[in-house]
Write an enzyme that holds these catalytic residues in place. Sequence first.
Site, mmCIF file in Angstrom:
data_model
loop_
_atom_site.group_PDB
_atom_site.id
_atom_site.type_symbol
_atom_site.label_atom_id
_atom_site.label_comp_id
_atom_site.label_asym_id
_atom_site.label_seq_id
_atom_site.Cartn_x
_atom_site.Cartn_y
_atom_site.Cartn_z
ATOM 1 N N HIS A 83 0.827 -1.205 0.000
ATOM 2 C CA HIS A 83 0.000 0.000 0.000
ATOM 3 C C HIS A 83 0.863 1.257 0.000
ATOM 4 O O HIS A 83 1.979 1.255 0.521
ATOM 5 C CB HIS A 83 -0.998 0.005 1.163
ATOM 6 C CG HIS A 83 -0.379 0.138 2.523
ATOM 7 N ND1 HIS A 83 -0.183 1.355 3.135
ATOM 8 C CD2 HIS A 83 0.073 -0.785 3.401
ATOM 9 C CE1 HIS A 83 0.353 1.161 4.330
ATOM 10 N NE2 HIS A 83 0.519 -0.127 4.519
ATOM 11 N N ASP A 85 -0.596 4.479 0.772
ATOM 12 C CA ASP A 85 -1.109 5.537 1.657
ATOM 13 C C ASP A 85 -0.294 5.510 2.948
ATOM 14 O O ASP A 85 0.337 4.498 3.270
ATOM 15 C CB ASP A 85 -2.604 5.335 1.966
ATOM 16 C CG ASP A 85 -2.906 3.982 2.593
ATOM 17 O OD1 ASP A 85 -2.399 2.950 2.086
ATOM 18 O OD2 ASP A 85 -3.621 3.932 3.623
ATOM 19 N N ASP A 114 6.486 1.790 6.218
ATOM 20 C CA ASP A 114 5.079 1.356 6.154
ATOM 21 C C ASP A 114 4.327 2.215 5.157
ATOM 22 O O ASP A 114 3.783 3.231 5.540
ATOM 23 C CB ASP A 114 4.459 1.446 7.544
ATOM 24 C CG ASP A 114 2.996 1.005 7.563
ATOM 25 O OD1 ASP A 114 2.557 0.337 6.610
ATOM 26 O OD2 ASP A 114 2.305 1.348 8.527
ATOM 27 N N GLU A 148 -5.111 1.429 3.165
ATOM 28 C CA GLU A 148 -4.788 0.401 4.168
ATOM 29 C C GLU A 148 -4.825 0.977 5.566
ATOM 30 O O GLU A 148 -5.239 0.311 6.508
ATOM 31 C CB GLU A 148 -3.404 -0.199 3.877
ATOM 32 C CG GLU A 148 -3.109 -1.464 4.663
ATOM 33 C CD GLU A 148 -2.592 -1.237 6.077
ATOM 34 O OE1 GLU A 148 -2.676 -2.157 6.895
ATOM 35 O OE2 GLU A 148 -2.112 -0.123 6.380
ATOM 36 N N GLU A 149 -4.392 2.221 5.709
ATOM 37 C CA GLU A 149 -4.271 2.810 7.041
ATOM 38 C C GLU A 149 -5.620 3.189 7.664
ATOM 39 O O GLU A 149 -5.674 3.527 8.839
ATOM 40 C CB GLU A 149 -3.349 4.036 7.001
ATOM 41 C CG GLU A 149 -1.917 3.727 6.574
ATOM 42 C CD GLU A 149 -1.169 2.814 7.545
ATOM 43 O OE1 GLU A 149 -1.743 2.424 8.580
ATOM 44 O OE2 GLU A 149 -0.008 2.479 7.252
ATOM 45 N N ASP A 172 4.290 -6.074 4.373
ATOM 46 C CA ASP A 172 3.796 -4.970 5.197
ATOM 47 C C ASP A 172 3.875 -5.294 6.686
ATOM 48 O O ASP A 172 3.030 -4.868 7.464
ATOM 49 C CB ASP A 172 2.338 -4.658 4.799
ATOM 50 C CG ASP A 172 1.831 -3.348 5.401
ATOM 51 O OD1 ASP A 172 2.655 -2.478 5.741
ATOM 52 O OD2 ASP A 172 0.603 -3.207 5.542
ATOM 53 N N HIS A 439 4.358 4.517 11.802
ATOM 54 C CA HIS A 439 3.368 5.430 12.408
ATOM 55 C C HIS A 439 4.004 6.388 13.416
ATOM 56 O O HIS A 439 3.292 7.097 14.130
ATOM 57 C CB HIS A 439 2.226 4.661 13.095
ATOM 58 C CG HIS A 439 1.426 3.804 12.159
ATOM 59 N ND1 HIS A 439 0.153 3.388 12.437
ATOM 60 C CD2 HIS A 439 1.721 3.307 10.939
ATOM 61 C CE1 HIS A 439 -0.300 2.635 11.423
ATOM 62 N NE2 HIS A 439 0.651 2.591 10.521
HETATM 63 ZN ZN LIG Z 1 1.120 -0.898 6.364
#
Ligand SMILES: [Zn+2]
Length: 476
Positions: A83, A85, A114, A148-149, A172, A439
Site C-alpha cells: 500500500h 497511503d 510502512d 490500508e491505514e 507490510d 506510524h
Molecule cells: Zn502498512
Amino acid sequence: MDYKALVESYKENLMEDLFGLLEIESVKGEPSKDAPVGTGPKRALDYMLEIGRRDGFSTLDVKNIAGHIEAGEGERIFGILGHVDVVPPGKGWNTDPFTPEIIGDEIVARGVQDDKGPTIAAYYAMKILKDQGAPFKYRTRLIIGTDEESDWQCTAAYFKTEEMPDAGFAPDAAFPLIHGEKGISTFNFVQKQTSLDEDEPRIELKALISGERYNMVPEDAVAKLKVQQNMSEVIQSYEDFLRETEAVGAYEVDNGFLKLSIQGRSAHGSTPEAGVNAGLILLQFLDRLELDNNARAFAEFAMARLVGKTDGSQLDMDHSHTEMGKTSVNVGMINYTEVDGGIFGINLRYPEGMDFNARMDALKNDVSKKGFTIEDLDYQPPHYVDKEDPLVKILTDAYRNHVDDQTEPFTIGGGTYARTLEKGVAFGAMFKETADTMHQKNERMKVEELLKATEIYLEALHRICIKGEMDENQLL
Ligand SMILES: [Zn+2]
C-alpha cells in the site's frame, strides 16, 4: 542468479523511484469524484502505475483507489499486496516528513517503512526478473492499495471486480513470515436500565469512566460516588482494598461526592494479560459496596464476565490452537453514568477453529438474562496458512538464504494486510534487529535493509513465478 549483485546494480534507480514516492503526501483526505480517499493517495497510486508502464508492465487502475502492475500470463495469479497511503506525520520530526533524506545509513521519511519502502522493494524484484527476460509461469501481480491505514476500502473495491490471487504475500510487516492472524472482534455490552431503587441506596454510582480504545488496555479509571452516610467507612475500605490488591489508587472528597481513581498499566489489546486494566480493578472495589440497583448489576456483570481472566472463558469464547494460541479478551472501554447506564467496549481475538457465530449467539442470549445486549458487533475471521504449506516453506527459505536467522514463521494476535488475500502471508520487510518506527515520528529504514528485502523478494519470486517451485496445484 546472483540476487545480491543484481539488486546492487539497480540501487540507484530503486532509490530514485522510492524517493519520488515518498515525496507524495499520501495521507487520507477529502473524497472527490476521481479520488475516493483524497488526492494524495490517488497521486501515489498514479505514480506507481506510471513507473509500471514506463518499465513495460501492464497496469490497471481500479476506481482510483487501487490498482495493479502485472507481468506474465496464465490462468494462475501470484499476488503481492502493498500500500502507498500513509498515516499523518504528526509532530516532532527532525526533518520534513515528505522530503526524504538519507541520514547516516537510513532513509528518513513518512511511509518509508510502512509501506512505501517494502512496496518498492517488491516492485523492483518484479522488474529485475522481467528485465532478465525469463518468462513468468503465472500472472504475477503487484496489487497496490491506497486505504490500508484507514478502512481497507481499496482492497474491498479491488476484489469486487478483480480476481483473487491463488497465493501471495504482503510485504507490510516483518520477516521471517507471519502465517496466522487471530480473528478480531469488537463489540459493546450495553446495559439496559433497570427500575430505580425503591429504598434510598446507601451509595449511588454517578459515573465510571475508563479507557478510550477497544485495542488498548485502559491505564486510568475514575469513579464518582454519592455516599449518603459513613463516608469515612467507605474511604477506609478503599484504602484496605488498595493495600490488599496492591493496586495504585487515590481518592478525593469534593462537595459531598467521593472520587476514586486507579492507575493501571496500558498494553496492546492483543495482549491484555501484559497490562493492568484500571477500570476492572475499580469495578472490583465497587462490587464490595452497597450500590444502587443499576450500578450493582453493572459491577456484578463485570465480576462474573470480565474480571479475573483474559482468555475468554467467562464469556464462553475460549479456544486454543497449537500454533495460534488462545482467545484473548480486552475490556478497552468502560463507561457508566447514572443517567445512561453502562457500556463495556470489548476487543476479542480468537484463533482458528472456533465457531464464532454460534458462540456469539449463545453469549447474546446468555447476557440478555442479566439485562445486557451486544451491540455494534464487528468481526474479521482468523487468517491462517499452514506452516507446512509450500508457500510458507519457500518464502522462509528465501529469507534464510540472505539472513543468518533461523527464526520460525509465526502467528500474531493482530491483523496485517495479508488477511485480505485468501491464501496470503505477511513477509517482511522489518528484520529482527529493525527498530519499528511505523506510524511514528522520524520513520526510517536502513538502505541496507531495503536492498536486503529486495534480494529476498527477488529470490522468492524467481523461485515461485519463474522456476515454478510451487506447482499449479500447490498454489491454491
Ligand atoms: Zn502498512
